[in-house]
Structures are given as C-alpha cells and as structure tokens.
Design a protein around this motif. Structure first.
Motif, PDB file in Angstrom:
ATOM      1  N   PRO A  40     112.976  27.445   9.785  1.00 46.41           N
ATOM      2  CA  PRO A  40     111.974  27.763  10.814  1.00 46.41           C
ATOM      3  C   PRO A  40     112.245  29.100  11.495  1.00 46.41           C
ATOM      4  N   PHE A  41     111.198  29.831  11.711  1.00 45.83           N
ATOM      5  CA  PHE A  41     111.236  31.125  12.407  1.00 45.83           C
ATOM      6  C   PHE A  41     112.175  32.135  11.722  1.00 45.83           C
ATOM      7  N   ALA A  42     112.253  32.052  10.402  1.00 50.21           N
ATOM      8  CA  ALA A  42     113.053  33.033   9.678  1.00 50.21           C
ATOM      9  C   ALA A  42     112.427  34.411   9.811  1.00 50.21           C
ATOM     10  N   ASP A  43     113.246  35.431   9.810  1.00 47.26           N
ATOM     11  CA  ASP A  43     112.777  36.803   9.982  1.00 47.26           C
ATOM     12  C   ASP A  43     111.969  37.270   8.767  1.00 47.26           C
ATOM     13  N   PRO A  44     111.112  38.275   8.969  1.00 47.03           N
ATOM     14  CA  PRO A  44     110.369  38.844   7.834  1.00 47.03           C
ATOM     15  C   PRO A  44     111.317  39.370   6.764  1.00 47.03           C
ATOM     16  N   SER A  45     110.865  39.269   5.512  1.00 50.63           N
ATOM     17  CA  SER A  45     111.644  39.719   4.370  1.00 50.63           C
ATOM     18  C   SER A  45     110.675  40.138   3.279  1.00 50.63           C
ATOM     19  N   PRO A  46     111.165  40.757   2.200  1.00 51.33           N
ATOM     20  CA  PRO A  46     110.252  41.121   1.107  1.00 51.33           C
ATOM     21  C   PRO A  46     109.498  39.929   0.523  1.00 51.33           C
ATOM     22  N   GLU A  47     110.103  38.732   0.564  1.00 50.82           N
ATOM     23  CA  GLU A  47     109.421  37.540   0.057  1.00 50.82           C
ATOM     24  C   GLU A  47     108.449  36.957   1.079  1.00 50.82           C
ATOM     25  N   HIS A  48     108.725  37.180   2.336  1.00 48.11           N
ATOM     26  CA  HIS A  48     107.888  36.636   3.408  1.00 48.11           C
ATOM     27  C   HIS A  48     107.620  37.770   4.400  1.00 48.11           C
ATOM     28  N   LEU A  49     106.547  38.478   4.188  1.00 44.17           N
ATOM     29  CA  LEU A  49     106.311  39.725   4.922  1.00 44.17           C
ATOM     30  C   LEU A  49     106.166  39.522   6.425  1.00 44.17           C
ATOM     31  N   LEU A  50     105.620  38.396   6.832  1.00 46.27           N
ATOM     32  CA  LEU A  50     105.447  38.126   8.264  1.00 46.27           C
ATOM     33  C   LEU A  50     106.447  37.105   8.783  1.00 46.27           C
ATOM     34  N   GLY A  51     107.385  36.701   7.951  1.00 44.59           N
ATOM     35  CA  GLY A  51     108.347  35.694   8.363  1.00 44.59           C
ATOM     36  C   GLY A  51     107.813  34.285   8.150  1.00 44.59           C
ATOM     37  N   LEU A  52     108.527  33.327   8.727  1.00 43.42           N
ATOM     38  CA  LEU A  52     108.167  31.916   8.593  1.00 43.42           C
ATOM     39  C   LEU A  52     107.805  31.328   9.946  1.00 43.42           C
ATOM     40  N   ASP A  53     107.013  30.257   9.923  1.00 37.37           N
ATOM     41  CA  ASP A  53     106.555  29.654  11.172  1.00 37.37           C
ATOM     42  C   ASP A  53     107.540  28.592  11.652  1.00 37.37           C
ATOM     43  N   GLN A  54     107.097  27.770  12.596  1.00 31.50           N
ATOM     44  CA  GLN A  54     107.999  26.809  13.225  1.00 31.50           C
ATOM     45  C   GLN A  54     108.452  25.717  12.275  1.00 31.50           C
ATOM     46  N   ASN A  55     107.773  25.535  11.167  1.00 31.74           N
ATOM     47  CA  ASN A  55     108.156  24.534  10.176  1.00 31.74           C
ATOM     48  C   ASN A  55     108.700  25.142   8.890  1.00 31.74           C
ATOM     49  N   ASP A 226     101.131  26.563  17.973  1.00 29.11           N
ATOM     50  CA  ASP A 226     102.277  25.975  17.279  1.00 29.11           C
ATOM     51  C   ASP A 226     103.510  26.880  17.311  1.00 29.11           C
ATOM     52  N   ASN A 227     103.270  28.179  17.336  1.00 29.70           N
ATOM     53  CA  ASN A 227     104.393  29.125  17.249  1.00 29.70           C
ATOM     54  C   ASN A 227     104.726  29.805  18.566  1.00 29.70           C
ATOM     55  N   GLN A 228     104.122  29.369  19.659  1.00 27.27           N
ATOM     56  CA  GLN A 228     104.309  30.078  20.923  1.00 27.27           C
ATOM     57  C   GLN A 228     105.749  30.024  21.421  1.00 27.27           C
ATOM     58  N   GLN A 229     106.504  29.020  20.987  1.00 27.66           N
ATOM     59  CA  GLN A 229     107.906  28.952  21.420  1.00 27.66           C
ATOM     60  C   GLN A 229     108.718  30.122  20.883  1.00 27.66           C
ATOM     61  N   GLY A 230     108.220  30.757  19.812  1.00 27.95           N
ATOM     62  CA  GLY A 230     108.935  31.895  19.258  1.00 27.95           C
ATOM     63  C   GLY A 230     109.049  33.056  20.229  1.00 27.95           C
ATOM     64  N   ILE A 231     108.115  33.147  21.157  1.00 29.67           N
ATOM     65  CA  ILE A 231     108.168  34.213  22.160  1.00 29.67           C
ATOM     66  C   ILE A 231     109.451  34.123  22.981  1.00 29.67           C
ATOM     67  N   LEU A 232     109.928  32.915  23.228  1.00 30.59           N
ATOM     68  CA  LEU A 232     111.139  32.730  24.027  1.00 30.59           C
ATOM     69  C   LEU A 232     112.365  33.325  23.335  1.00 30.59           C
ATOM     70  N   TYR A 233     112.285  33.462  22.012  1.00 29.35           N
ATOM     71  CA  TYR A 233     113.414  33.988  21.251  1.00 29.35           C
ATOM     72  C   TYR A 233     113.160  35.421  20.782  1.00 29.35           C
ATOM     73  N   GLY A 234     112.176  36.061  21.367  1.00 28.25           N
ATOM     74  CA  GLY A 234     111.887  37.443  21.023  1.00 28.25           C
ATOM     75  C   GLY A 234     111.251  37.619  19.657  1.00 28.25           C
ATOM     76  N   LEU A 235     110.578  36.592  19.151  1.00 25.89           N
ATOM     77  CA  LEU A 235     109.949  36.668  17.836  1.00 25.89           C
ATOM     78  C   LEU A 235     108.469  37.040  17.979  1.00 25.89           C
ATOM     79  N   TYR A 236     107.945  37.652  16.923  1.00 20.25           N
ATOM     80  CA  TYR A 236     106.547  38.084  16.928  1.00 20.25           C
ATOM     81  C   TYR A 236     105.629  37.081  16.227  1.00 20.25           C
ATOM     82  N   THR A 237     106.152  35.931  15.855  1.00 20.73           N
ATOM     83  CA  THR A 237     105.391  34.983  15.038  1.00 20.73           C
ATOM     84  C   THR A 237     104.024  34.622  15.628  1.00 20.73           C
ATOM     85  N   PRO A 238     103.925  34.272  16.924  1.00 18.69           N
ATOM     86  CA  PRO A 238     102.598  33.919  17.455  1.00 18.69           C
ATOM     87  C   PRO A 238     101.683  35.109  17.665  1.00 18.69           C
TER      88      PRO A 238
END
Length: 270
Positions: A40-55, A226-238
């Motif tokens: 969950p919330f893995a960082d962006p990578s060449p395989e996942h350009l926008l990263g992964l969501d909460q699941n 669903d991804n708003q908790q990522g903001i607490l960890y400095g993530l851009y997911t939401p």
C-alpha cells in the motif's frame, strides 16, 4: 461560429484527451482494476508511474478505469436531463396558459429544496446504484434545463417568423424542431457544458461522501476519499484523481467560455 481562441483550443485538446481515455481505458491500463500488485502507498516507479493506492493497486490503472465511470455517469445524467428539460421547457413556452403555470410551479417546487439534500435523501432511500445515481442527478438537473429552455423558447415564440408558422397551421413538432431549436442551439450547447461540469463535480462529491459510485467500480471522487490518508504521510496519491477532476472541469469551462462569448453576435436564422 467565430474561430476558436487559444484557450478554446486548449479546452478542446483537454476534452479530446479525456475522451480518448474514456473509450480506450481498458487497453491503456497496465493492470486490472482490482489487481493487487504491491505494498500500500508504494512510491512511483517505472512499473507503477503514479504509485500504488491504499490497497496496493496500481493507481494509474484505476485512474484510467475511473475515467470511464466518472465521465460516463456524468454524461449519461446530462443527456437524460436535457432529454427531459428541453422538451418540457419548449412545450410550456409554446402552449402557455395553465400548462406553463403547472409545469413552472412544479419545477419551482423541486428547485426549492437544495440539490444536495434531495440527492442524499433519494440515494439513502433507493441505494447508490449507477442507474439510481444517473436518474436522480438527471431529474434534479432537468429543472435548470427546463428554466433556460422555457426562457429561450419564449423569446423565439414571439418573433415574426414564429407567428407566421403558427398562422400557417404548423403543429408543435414543427415549431420545436424548425422554428425554436435551430435558433437556440448555441446557448443550449453552452449550457450542456456547464451542466456536465456540475454533474461531474456533483458525482465526485457524492462519491467522496460515500453515496456516489460504489465498489467494485472506480470513481475519481471515491479514489480521493479512499486515499486521503496518504496526505498525512506526504504522499501525492489522492492528488492525482483530484487533479484529473480539476483539469477536465477547466477544459470544459474553457470551451464553454468561448461558446458564451460568441452568443451576443448570433442572429436568428430567419
């Protein structure tokens, strides 16, 4: 119609890009809608350009699939609202009398209740399935379409060419299809864009509240929630689905502004 401005062309490009995604999302998405491919919330990578969501699902894939649902639901609601509001508005303007009074007061009654409250009551009672969502938004939004269509038709209905058509004995279908509709296409096209933006943002807002599009479908408003908790960890997911909502809304508004700017120069067809 006057030549599109630079901002209008930007709007057209944005809309064209989203339309392309809408039709080809299943071929563009690198992973399945519900496929778990990492932490969950893995960082962006060449395989996942926008990263992964909460699941642990690929966010880009869900963004692409979410475009089909978010745009499709909004577009269906707007098309249905115009199918209801335009004929009734034209009919009320042409018939006048008690027909106009009854339809107008019925619309005023619906509009007296805030749209959000009406939608929440209906969706709580009937559930948040996509058909219920589309019909609810369409019926509530058709009141605005009715008011505009009625005003436009009243203005055309008193013109000389409309009077001549009535004196020739033309019926209601002729008056609507040949006398009124060709002369109000511009304002209605602009209104269509504005209504789409309203429906699009309204669907996203309902999904954020948990009463819009439900799983297993992906929806941009629901993805923000669903991804708003990522903001607490400095993530851009939401921020990615929120940004997509903003970009499409801006693109449509750029085109609508161009359409509205050309309205004062339009002349009646006859």
């Amino acid at each position: 119609m006057r030549r599109p401005t630079l901002t209008a062309w930007i709007g057209f490009v944005i809309i064209a890009a989203f339309v392309f995604v809408f039709f080809f999302a299943q071929w563009l998405a690198p992973y399945g809608l519900e496929a778990t491919v990492g932490a969950p919330f893995a960082d962006p990578s060449p395989e996942h350009l926008l990263g992964l969501d909460q699941n642990g699902r690929d966010l880009l894939s869900r963004m692409l699939y979410g475009a089909q649902v978010s745009i499709g639901v909004s577009l269906a609601a707007v098309l249905l609202s115009f199918s209801i509001g335009i004929p009734l508005g034209f009919f009320a303007a042409i018939q006048g009398g008690w027909t106009d009074v009854i339809l107008s007061r019925g619309v005023d009654t619906l509009m007296s209740v805030p749209v959000l409250i009406s939608a929440l009551v209906v969706l709580q009672a009937l559930g948040s399935s996509i058909p219920v969502l589309v019909v609810t938004i369409a019926v509530l939004d058709s009141t605005r379409v009715f008011r505009l269509s009625r005003v436009l038709a009243q203005g055309i209905n008193v013109m000389e060419f409309a009077e001549v058509a009535r004196l020739r004995g033309e019926g209601l279908p002729w008056m609507i299809g040949r006398e009124i509709l060709p002369n109000v296409k511009g304002p209605l096209m602009a209104e269509f864009g504005l209504r789409f933006c309203f429906s699009f943002l309204f669907v996203a807002g309902l999904s954020y509240l948990g009463l819009g599009v439900q799983p297993p479908y992906a929806d941009w408003g629901g993805m923000v929630r669903d991804n708003q908790q990522g903001i607490l960890y400095g993530l851009y997911t939401p921020l990615w689905p929120a940004g997509a909502i903003a970009v499409l809304t801006i693109g449509v508004n750029l085109v609508v502004d161009w359409l509205l700017a050309g309205q004062p120069n339009r002349q009646a067809n006859r």
